[in-house]
Design a protein around this motif. Structure first.
Motif, short mmCIF file in Angstrom:
data_model
loop_
_atom_site.label_atom_id
_atom_site.label_comp_id
_atom_site.label_asym_id
_atom_site.label_seq_id
_atom_site.Cartn_x
_atom_site.Cartn_y
_atom_site.Cartn_z
N LEU A 282 -55.71 -0.86 -8.52
CA LEU A 282 -54.71 -1.79 -7.99
C LEU A 282 -54.04 -2.58 -9.10
CD1 LEU A 282 -56.51 -3.10 -4.77
CD2 LEU A 282 -54.74 -1.34 -4.96
N LEU A 283 -54.80 -2.99 -10.12
CA LEU A 283 -54.20 -3.75 -11.21
C LEU A 283 -53.14 -2.92 -11.92
CD1 LEU A 283 -54.24 -6.42 -12.74
CD2 LEU A 283 -56.00 -5.45 -14.25
N ALA A 284 -53.42 -1.64 -12.14
CA ALA A 284 -52.44 -0.76 -12.77
C ALA A 284 -51.20 -0.57 -11.92
CB ALA A 284 -53.08 0.61 -13.06
N GLU A 285 -51.32 -0.81 -10.61
CA GLU A 285 -50.20 -0.67 -9.69
C GLU A 285 -49.53 -2.01 -9.38
OE1 GLU A 285 -49.14 2.23 -8.88
OE2 GLU A 285 -50.84 3.39 -9.67
N GLY A 286 -49.90 -3.04 -10.14
CA GLY A 286 -49.22 -4.32 -10.01
C GLY A 286 -49.88 -5.32 -9.08
N VAL A 287 -51.14 -5.05 -8.67
CA VAL A 287 -51.85 -5.94 -7.75
C VAL A 287 -53.05 -6.55 -8.46
CG1 VAL A 287 -53.04 -6.16 -5.54
CG2 VAL A 287 -51.13 -4.54 -5.77
N ASP A 288 -53.00 -7.84 -8.71
CA ASP A 288 -54.11 -8.55 -9.36
C ASP A 288 -54.95 -9.20 -8.26
OD1 ASP A 288 -55.84 -9.86 -11.01
OD2 ASP A 288 -54.33 -11.10 -12.00
#
Length: 265
Positions: A168-174
Motif C-alpha cells: 500500500l505504501l508503494a501505491e501511495g497509501v500510508d
C-alpha cells in the motif's frame, strides 16, 4: 509472545468501525496468527475474535508455502464459529477476498480500474498482489469453527518475479496495520452477514465478478497434477472457476494457481 505496544486492544475495539461482539487479541510476535487463534480457542476464548500480530515467525500461505511476515504489514486471523453444517464453506475464500478488496478501496486513491480480484482470493493493484488469505478448519470439543487468516502488504512486499507483488505504501497509501484492521474487520463482518452461511452466495458471486480481473480473457491454471488453458468464463454457483477450453468444453476448477495470458494457447 507479548502484546503489541503501539495500539491497545481497547483502542482498536473503540474504533467506530469495529464490529460489535467481536473480540481481539493483540500480540507482538507469534508463529502464525492462524495457529494462535486455534490456541486461544482451545484455551476457552469464544469466537468470533481476531488475533493480530506485529510480526509472524512462521507465517503460512496456500498450498504449504511460506508467507514473508516482517513487521509493518498486517497479519491477522479471524476465528469464526460455524453454527451449522454448511455446504458452502468452500466459498468463504471468495467472501474474504471481497472483504479485503472493499477495505482497501476505502483508502486507495483512484482504485476504480487498478484494484481488482484474482481468483480465488488475491487482491491486485495494477496487476500486482497485495494480500494473502489462508482458511483453515478450527474447532474444539464445544464448537466447530473456521479460521480466516489475512495478510495485507502495508509497508513492504516480497520480490518474486513469478508472482509480482506490491504494498500500500508503494501505491501511495500510508497506513498502519492498526489503522487498517478495523476497516478489514468491518468489511469481513458485513460480507459474512451478506453471505449468510452460503444462502446468499449469489450476491457475493456477482459482487466478486464485478471486481474480477480477466473475465473473458485467456488464462492458464496450474493444478497439482495438470495445467489447463482457455478462457476465463466466470464462476459457477459454488464459486468454482469456469474455464472454457478451445473445443467449447467448460472445466470446473476448485483449486489452482491462475495466470493471465496474452493469447490463447
Amino acid at each position: 509472545m507479548t502484546e503489541a505496544g503501539t495500539s491497545s486492544t481497547d483502542e482498536l475495539k473503540a474504533d467506530p468501525l469495529w464490529p460489535e461482539g467481536v473480540g481481539l487479541v493483540l500480540l507482538n510476535e507469534v508463529d502464525s496468527t492462524n495457529a494462535e487463534a486455534r490456541r486461544q480457542e482451545n484455551l476457552g476464548l469464544d469466537g468470533p475474535f481476531w488475533v493480530m500480530a506485529r510480526r509472524q515467525l512462521a507465517g503460512r500461505a496456500r498450498r504449504g508455502r511460506n508467507w514473508v511476515s516482517e513487521a509493518g504489514n498486517l497479519y491477522a486471523s479471524l476465528l469464526l464459529p460455524m453454527t451449522s453444517e454448511s455446504s458452502a464453506i468452500g466459498t468463504l475464500p471468495l467472501v474474504a477476498a471481497l472483504a479485503v478488496h472493499r477495505a482497501i478501496e476505502q483508502v486507495l486513491p483512484h482504485h476504480e480500474q487498478r484494484l481488482r480480484l484474482k481468483w480465488p482470493n488475491d487482491v491486485l493493484i495494477g496487476g500486482a498482489k497485495v494480500n494473502g488469505i489462508l482458511l483453515e478448519a478450527g474447532g474444539s470439543m464445544r464448537q466447530r469453527s473456521i479460521i480466516i487468516g489475512c495478510g495485507i502488504n502495508c509497508a513492504h512486499h516480497p520480490d518474486n518475479p513469478a508472482y509480482p507483488a506490491t504494498d500500500l505504501l508503494a501505491e501511495g497509501v500510508d497506513i498502519t496495520p492498526a489503522q487498517l484492521l478495523p476497516r478489514l474487520a468491518r468489511q469481513i463482518n458485513d460480507c459474512l452477514v451478506l453471505w449468510s452461511e452460503g444462502r446468499n452466495f449469489e450476491t457475493i458471486r456477482q459482487l466478486w465478478l464485478e471486481r474480477a480481473q480477466g473475465v473473458g480473457m485467456p488464462i492458464r491454471v496450474n493444478m497439482e497434477t495438470t495445467t489447463l488453458t482457455g478462457r476465463f468464463a466466470g464462476l459457477d454457483s459454488e464459486g468454482y472457476l469456469l474455464l472454457e477450453r478451445s473445443n467449447g468444453e467448460l472445466s470446473r476448477i476448485s483449486a489452482g494457481d491462475l495466470f493471465f495470458q496474452t493469447r490463447y494457447e
